[in-house]
Design an enzyme around this catalytic site. Structure first.
Site, mmCIF file in Angstrom:
data_model
loop_
_atom_site.group_PDB
_atom_site.id
_atom_site.type_symbol
_atom_site.label_atom_id
_atom_site.label_comp_id
_atom_site.label_asym_id
_atom_site.label_seq_id
_atom_site.Cartn_x
_atom_site.Cartn_y
_atom_site.Cartn_z
ATOM 1 N N ALA A 11 0.852 -1.196 0.000
ATOM 2 C CA ALA A 11 0.000 0.000 0.000
ATOM 3 C C ALA A 11 0.879 1.234 0.000
ATOM 4 O O ALA A 11 2.097 1.141 0.175
ATOM 5 C CB ALA A 11 -0.907 0.009 1.228
ATOM 6 N N LYS A 12 0.294 2.376 -0.201
ATOM 7 C CA LYS A 12 1.028 3.645 -0.079
ATOM 8 C C LYS A 12 0.009 4.748 0.142
ATOM 9 O O LYS A 12 -1.128 4.646 -0.327
ATOM 10 C CB LYS A 12 1.813 3.921 -1.372
ATOM 11 C CG LYS A 12 2.974 4.859 -1.176
ATOM 12 C CD LYS A 12 4.184 4.122 -0.634
ATOM 13 C CE LYS A 12 5.332 5.050 -0.365
ATOM 14 N NZ LYS A 12 6.528 4.317 0.061
#
Ligand code: NAD
Length: 435
Positions: free
Chosen positions: A123-124
């Site tokens: 994720a980011k």
């Protein structure tokens, strides 16, 4: 033989396509992903699944600024994949961050976690703001409002943020506190990169540089080069660059060049790294004015005659224009994306061993995983235990990919992507598609 060897005869392998004229970390990542997918003969459905993030959230973040005005920022969180476990990835505060960049970085995290065998997806997150122009109070409000908008996304078993550009331990502490206030109990495991006093891990700050050095030593060992007989050039002297320099120096390597935004410093007899670190600490964080070396440019540093080159500053430093001038035997990618996809085959043809970012700098996410484990256990490890386990995981990952590289005559980067994609797709096949 599981791989489609015909791909080596495709036009792409011999000569990267025109779209690579505009190198970008995202295009480079996609090229490598496509290439590995071809090698694996991944079917179209699986390709599409892995190419699309499972979740993309965009939120507005209104705060009352110090001058009493309402200011509205835009925030993002992209979960690329959560097949291997809860998703994991940093949170970036930067004026130019956008959803496309966050999507690319989230995918990168999926491959990185898979390569070092931590049970996380990728994720980011990002908030489009300039933290340098904001007060602590404004930063705290942005962080807390962003976190409250992401309450359905974040969670110790769902999605776990960490620091990235423009965020730090304090920002992580505010995320932990905001999430905990809403869940009515202290939830340290919702975020990593926290201060040690709040459930952070010993050894986390040094983890990325330490991991870079572990895989570099493993690569030198494969080439039969003794660390004490090694010359090293390092671009960037921040967290990753300075720790890599210090640990290579402690191994007896000669660090012939270091650099930062002020320029590069070359000393063919070797730079005294503890003194360089002390200099930077006294000199407001910069090497400006450093005298233990002749001043050269950052471009010249990359092309020095040395055994190991560690680019640990920023992306797109080695591309098709300068790749043929690189003389190092090993490039260990401390930074994310320092080599563009268009340079890959040039470096490979020159016999240079590139330790790809998704392996070389995965020490950070590995110790983030340890932090999450310690928070969930409520039992904290000594620094010695953290370092020992980090070294073991990095060495094991290097060995595994090196064996794949040798077995199938591919590059270490291709081996890393192939391994990661195969791992995620095999896990998905076993889990099946719900619905
Ligand atoms: P940092 O901000 O601590 O240090 C960056 C260094 O690079 C500074 O010394 C800066 O002066 C220098 N620099 C910037 N532009 C430069 C240029 N054009 N030429 C030469 N030097 C330049 O950052 P960091 O945490 O060390 O991260 C460096 C890289 O490593 C980034 O690509 C980051 O994404 C990656 N990375 C960091 C971690 C981590 O745990 N810190 C983990 C994985 C990847």
């Amino acid at each position: 033989m599981p791989y489609n060897k015909d791909v080596f005869n495709t036009p792409y392998y011999k000569e990267p396509g025109p779209k690579l004229d505009k190198d970008s970390p995202f295009e480079s990542m996609m090229e490598r992903f496509r290439f590995a997918a071809e090698l694996l003969e991944l079917d179209e459905g699986m390709f599409n699944y892995l190419a699309s993030p499972v979740k993309q959230v965009t939120v507005s973040i209104p705060i009352v600024s110090d001058d009493g005005q309402i200011k509205v920022y835009e925030g993002y969180r992209v979960v690329h994949d959560n097949v291997l476990g809860p998703s994991k990835g940093g949170l970036r505060f930067a004026p130019d961050v956008n959803i496309d960049e966050v999507k690319a970085l989230a995918a990168w995290m999926t491959w990185k976690c898979a390569v070092v065998n931590v049970p996380f997806g990728g994720a980011k997150g990002g908030v489009r703001c300039n933290p340098r122009e904001m007060s602590q109070r404004e930063l705290e409000h942005v962080t807390r409002r962003y976190t409250s908008e992401m309450l359905d996304v974040f969670g110790p078993d769902q999605d776990i943020p960490a620091p990235d550009m423009g965020t730090n331990e304090q920002v992580m502490a505010w995320i932990m506190d905001t999430y905990s206030m809403h869940s009515r109990q202290t939830e340290t495991a919702v975020v990593t990169g926290k201060p040690i006093i709040l459930g952070g891990s010993r050894g986390r700050k040094e983890a990325t540089g330490r991991g870079v050095v572990t895989v570099t030593l493993a690569a030198l060992n494969k080439m039969g080069i003794m660390p004490g007989k090694t010359s090293v050039a390092i671009q960037g002297f921040g967290n990753v660059g300075s720790i890599s320099a210090k640990l290579m120096y402690e191994q007896g390597a000669k660090i012939i060049a270091i650099s930062d935004v002020s320029g590069a410093y070359y000393n063919k007899k070797g730079i005294n790294i503890p003194e360089a670190i002390a200099y930077v600490e006294k000199n407001s964080g910069t090497l400006e004015g450093f005298t233990d070396g002749d001043k050269i440019t950052n471009a010249e540093l990359l092309e020095l005659d040395c055994d190991v080159l560690i680019p640990a500053a920023k992306e797109d430093q080695i591309d098709r224009k300068n790749a043929a001038n690189i003389k190092a035997k090993i490039i260990a990618e401390g930074a994310n994306g320092p080599v563009t996809a268009s340079a890959d085959s040039i470096l490979d043809d020159a016999g240079i061993l590139v330790i790809p970012d998704i392996l070389a700098n995965a020490g950070g996410v590995t110790v983030s995983y340890f932090e999450w484990v310690q928070d969930r256990q409520g039992y904290f490890w000594t620094e010695e235990r953290v370092n020992r386990r980090l070294n073991r995981m990095m060495r094991d990952a290097f060995q595994l990919l090196y064996d794949e590289k040798e077995k199938y005559n591919i590059t270490l980067r291709q081996a890393a992507y192939v391994y990661a994609i195969q791992k995620v797709s095999n896990t998905l096949r076993l889990r099946g598609i719900y619905g």
